[in-house]
Design an enzyme around this catalytic site. Structure first.
Site, short mmCIF file in Angstrom:
data_model
loop_
_atom_site.label_atom_id
_atom_site.label_comp_id
_atom_site.label_asym_id
_atom_site.label_seq_id
_atom_site.Cartn_x
_atom_site.Cartn_y
_atom_site.Cartn_z
N GLY A 156 56.74 35.37 76.17
CA GLY A 156 56.83 33.99 76.66
C GLY A 156 56.01 33.88 77.94
CB ILE A 158 58.21 35.94 82.58
CG1 ILE A 158 58.77 34.70 83.31
CG2 ILE A 158 58.26 37.16 83.50
CD1 ILE A 158 60.25 34.77 83.66
NE ARG A 178 63.21 33.83 69.85
CZ ARG A 178 63.17 32.52 70.11
NH1 ARG A 178 63.99 31.71 69.54
NH2 ARG A 178 62.30 32.03 70.96
CB THR A 181 57.88 34.04 68.42
OG1 THR A 181 58.23 35.41 68.22
CG2 THR A 181 59.12 33.18 68.40
CB THR A 238 62.05 41.67 85.44
OG1 THR A 238 61.13 41.34 84.39
CG2 THR A 238 61.47 42.74 86.33
NE ARG A 240 70.18 36.30 83.10
CZ ARG A 240 69.24 35.76 83.89
NH1 ARG A 240 68.33 36.52 84.47
NH2 ARG A 240 69.25 34.45 84.14
CD GLU A 269 72.16 41.52 88.00
OE1 GLU A 269 71.23 41.74 87.23
OE2 GLU A 269 72.24 40.50 88.72
CG HIS A 287 68.81 39.37 89.49
ND1 HIS A 287 69.72 39.19 88.49
CD2 HIS A 287 67.78 38.54 89.17
CE1 HIS A 287 69.27 38.30 87.61
NE2 HIS A 287 68.09 37.88 88.02
N GLY A 289 63.63 39.11 91.13
CA GLY A 289 62.46 38.59 90.38
C GLY A 289 61.89 37.31 90.94
C1 DGY Z 1 66.40 33.44 86.27
O1 DGY Z 1 65.87 32.42 86.72
O2 DGY Z 1 66.90 33.49 85.15
C2 DGY Z 1 66.38 34.66 87.16
O3 DGY Z 1 67.08 35.71 86.67
C3 DGY Z 1 66.81 34.33 88.57
O4 DGY Z 1 65.78 33.69 89.15
#
Ligand code: DGY
Length: 322
Positions: A156, A158, A178, A181, A238, A240, A269, A287, A289
């Site tokens: 996607g 990111i 997926r 995609t 980065t 979940r 977390e 966390h 990011g």
């Molecule tokens: C999100 O936006 O999902 C990140 O984990 C936190 O910025």
């Protein structure tokens, strides 16, 4: 009637100002994460809730808020903490903040990759421990990235931004996602190749996770997936924490099943598996990011605009569509 807007964590000033122009704003004082009971008490009578990824947003929250609740606007791109179907069923719009945190998150992912492959954390720990050292041709040798393969799980926004950075470092790109995609645009731009997850795990020198957390991706990277990776490979997460079986990862890192990992997110977390803390081949971040001033301001502004749009009866800029 002036809408009641509940903001669960303080946002950047311009976003707070936008919300204050649109209604009566409530936020915790002092600024802190609320317990579920506190959250439910706070949202009573709210027309809009501006929440973060730490808030559990489900049917119980909507019931606690009351039937006037129109929108839950999360200050995050990920929304696995929100029961979207339950809210939709109750006529509550859910919005999130895609787009504005793409570069910050990819920068952090690539930073973790450099940190773990070049052993920056180990070096810093050694210096801070005041251990003796000197330049030596064999000292703290890391792994170069040029000519290596990055496997992106979830190409996607990111994932694509991560792949662009990897291309600039001379890496080849494969990706998986997926079914259905295929990313022909990214394939052309990045010379990326679509492969199965099995092939990606087998051939990649770096596996970087950018898929959302869903029931299908929970523990996507388990002991078997780690065993399928090269012993010289690195894992970057980065997205979940629960996408990775953290106990299996600790075991794999300790036994040299893979070479290292760079982690910005954790399964429980803010708890971090104690095994990770003992491992020099794990680069860890809490966390971070999207944690730049510019990005957090942009996220807050987008979340505020989303909430205000729904309160005014307009289409929000970035609703959750899935
Ligand atoms: C999100 O936006 O999902 C990140 O984990 C936190 O910025």
């Amino acid at each position: 009637m002036t809408p009641r807007i509940v903001v669960t964590r303080k946002l950047a000033d311009p976003a707070m100002a936008l919300l204050r122009d649109a209604g009566d704003v409530w936020l915790p004082d002092p600024d802190r994460t609320l317990t579920t009971a506190e959250l439910h008490a706070a949202v009573a009578g709210a027309h809009a809730v501006v929440s973060t990824l730490q808030d559990r947003v489900d049917a119980a929250l909507v019931d606690a808020a009351g039937p006037q609740l129109k929108v839950v606007s999360t200050v995050a791109v990920g929304y696995d903490n929100i029961d979207v179907p339950a809210l939709r069923e109750r006529g509550v719009v859910v919005t999130h903040t895609p787009g504005v945190l793409t570069d910050a998150t990819a920068d952090l992912a690539f930073g973790l990759l450099l940190s773990v492959t070049r052993r920056l954390g180990e070096g810093e720990r050694l210096i801070r421990a005041r251990r003796p050292w000197q330049f030596d041709l064999g000292f703290l040798l890391g792994t170069g990235l040029q000519g290596k393969t990055l496997g992106v799980v979830g190409l996607g926004a990111i994932g694509t931004a991560m792949a662009r950075r990897a291309r600039a470092f001379g890496m080849d790109i494969v990706y998986t996602g997926r079914p259905g995609t295929r990313r022909s645009d990214a394939e052309r731009e990045l010379d990326a190749r679509l492969v199965t997850l099995d092939e990606l795990l087998r051939i990649s020198d770096v596996v970087s996770l950018h898929c959302p957390l869903t029931p299908q991706t929970r523990h996507l990277i388990d002991a078997d997936a780690l065993a399928a990776m090269k012993p010289t490979a690195f894992l970057i997460n980065t997205t979940r924490g629960p996408v990775v079986d953290e106990a299996a990862l600790v075991d794999a890192l300790a036994r040299g099943v893979i070479a290292g990992a760079g982690l910005d997110v954790f399964e429980n977390e803010p708890e971090v598996h104690p095994g990770l803390l003992e491992l020099d081949n794990a680069a860890l971040a809490p966390h971070l990011g999207s944690a730049t001033t510019e990005t957090r301001t942009a996220m807050a502004m987008l979340a505020a605009r989303n909430a205000v749009a729904v309160l005014r009866g307009d289409e929000p800029p970035t609703p959750v569509r899935s």
